[in-house]
Design an enzyme around this catalytic site. Structure first.
Site, mmCIF file in Angstrom:
data_model
loop_
_atom_site.group_PDB
_atom_site.id
_atom_site.type_symbol
_atom_site.label_atom_id
_atom_site.label_comp_id
_atom_site.label_asym_id
_atom_site.label_seq_id
_atom_site.Cartn_x
_atom_site.Cartn_y
_atom_site.Cartn_z
ATOM 1 N N GLU A 87 0.786 -1.261 0.128
ATOM 2 C CA GLU A 87 -0.061 -0.030 0.076
ATOM 3 C C GLU A 87 0.946 1.318 0.072
ATOM 4 O OE1 GLU A 87 -3.235 0.104 -0.346
ATOM 5 O OE2 GLU A 87 -3.615 -2.199 -0.203
ATOM 6 N N ARG A 97 -18.436 -1.141 5.766
ATOM 7 C CA ARG A 97 -19.327 -1.914 4.981
ATOM 8 C C ARG A 97 -19.852 -3.109 5.835
ATOM 9 N NH1 ARG A 97 -19.202 -6.543 2.120
ATOM 10 N NH2 ARG A 97 -16.873 -6.319 2.126
ATOM 11 N N CYS A 150 -7.975 -2.475 8.012
ATOM 12 C CA CYS A 150 -6.580 -2.403 7.647
ATOM 13 C C CYS A 150 -6.102 -0.906 7.233
ATOM 14 C CB CYS A 150 -6.705 -3.234 6.408
ATOM 15 S SG CYS A 150 -6.875 -4.679 6.469
ATOM 16 N N HIS A 174 -1.406 -5.884 1.754
ATOM 17 C CA HIS A 174 -2.439 -6.571 1.796
ATOM 18 C C HIS A 174 -2.305 -7.975 0.914
ATOM 19 C CE1 HIS A 174 -5.684 -3.333 2.739
ATOM 20 N NE2 HIS A 174 -5.977 -4.501 3.526
#
Length: 221
Positions: A87, A97, A150, A174
């Site tokens: 990342e 979500r 995360c 990830h």
């Protein structure tokens, strides 16, 4: 005359507990596997973080205070991604979500009220990607760590570095689902052993490299 020895780079590698109804989390499974053998020039420590807003950053800060690492590499699951993604950017927003493991489901809330909108990783992200690819494993730079726990941890780590521990370097990786997680769904996966090998390449590269590669790894969408 004795030759002075160079102290190993102290690295903290973290993964997450299972979440979202899963019985396993390949991030933690791979972190444990990556630490199963010594790594030249690295003193490797590992920790499992709770998949909980707030509590994950608290646990990370406590572990950093205990270990005093030179480098921190946090790892999380990104189900649906086909490769190891290093990342680039952490965003100052929680937008869930699904609930975290404590049932929290924040929407459009800042991680650090009044903090910068985003931070960049302080790891050599492109060199890490190149090292994983050189080992024969798929990897790419990612420009979004999502808005779940995360990214929450990634931003918390980056904020800690920016405001309290400027000598520390850190970032986030990830990883895809493990094969056993996708038996009944059409999703990409990578074996935990392959992910662990990729993490070892990332840790070794982050430990020895301060100047990143200047190569194109941008996205067109």
């Amino acid at each position: 005359m004795t030759t002075p020895t160079t102290a190993p780079t102290r690295v903290l590698l973290t993964g997450f507990q299972p979440f979202g109804g899963e019985s396993t989390n390949p991030s933690w499974d791979a972190v444990r596997a990556a630490a199963a053998a010594p790594l030249d020039g690295v003193e490797l420590h590992i920790a499992e973080l709770p998949c909980v807003y707030g509590g994950s950053i608290t646990a990370l800060r406590a572990t950093i205070a205990e270990i005093h690492p030179d480098v921190v590499v946090c790892v999380g699951q990104a189900g649906g991604r086909p490769d190891i993604t290093v990342e680039r950017v952490a965003l100052n927003v929680d937008d869930a979500r699904i609930p975290d493991n404590a049932g929290a489901e924040p929407i459009d809330e800042p991680i650090v009220p009044g903090g910068p909108a985003a931070y960049f990783a302080t790891l050599p992200i492109k060199a890490c990607v190149a090292a994983v690819r050189a080992a024969g494993l798929p990897a790419s730079v990612s420009n979004t760590a999502g808005t779940f726990v995360c990214n929450h941890v990634f931003y918390g780590l980056a904020h800690l570095i920016a405001t309290e521990l400027p000598q520390l370097r850190g970032g986030f990786v990830h990883v895809p689902y493990a094969p056993e997680q996708v038996i009944d769904r059409a999703q990409p996966s990578l074996p935990v052993a392959a992910v662990a090998a990729a993490l070892r390449e990332i840790v070794a590269t982050a430990a020895r490299t301060r100047t990143d590669l200047r190569v194109a790894e941008g996205a067109t969408h």
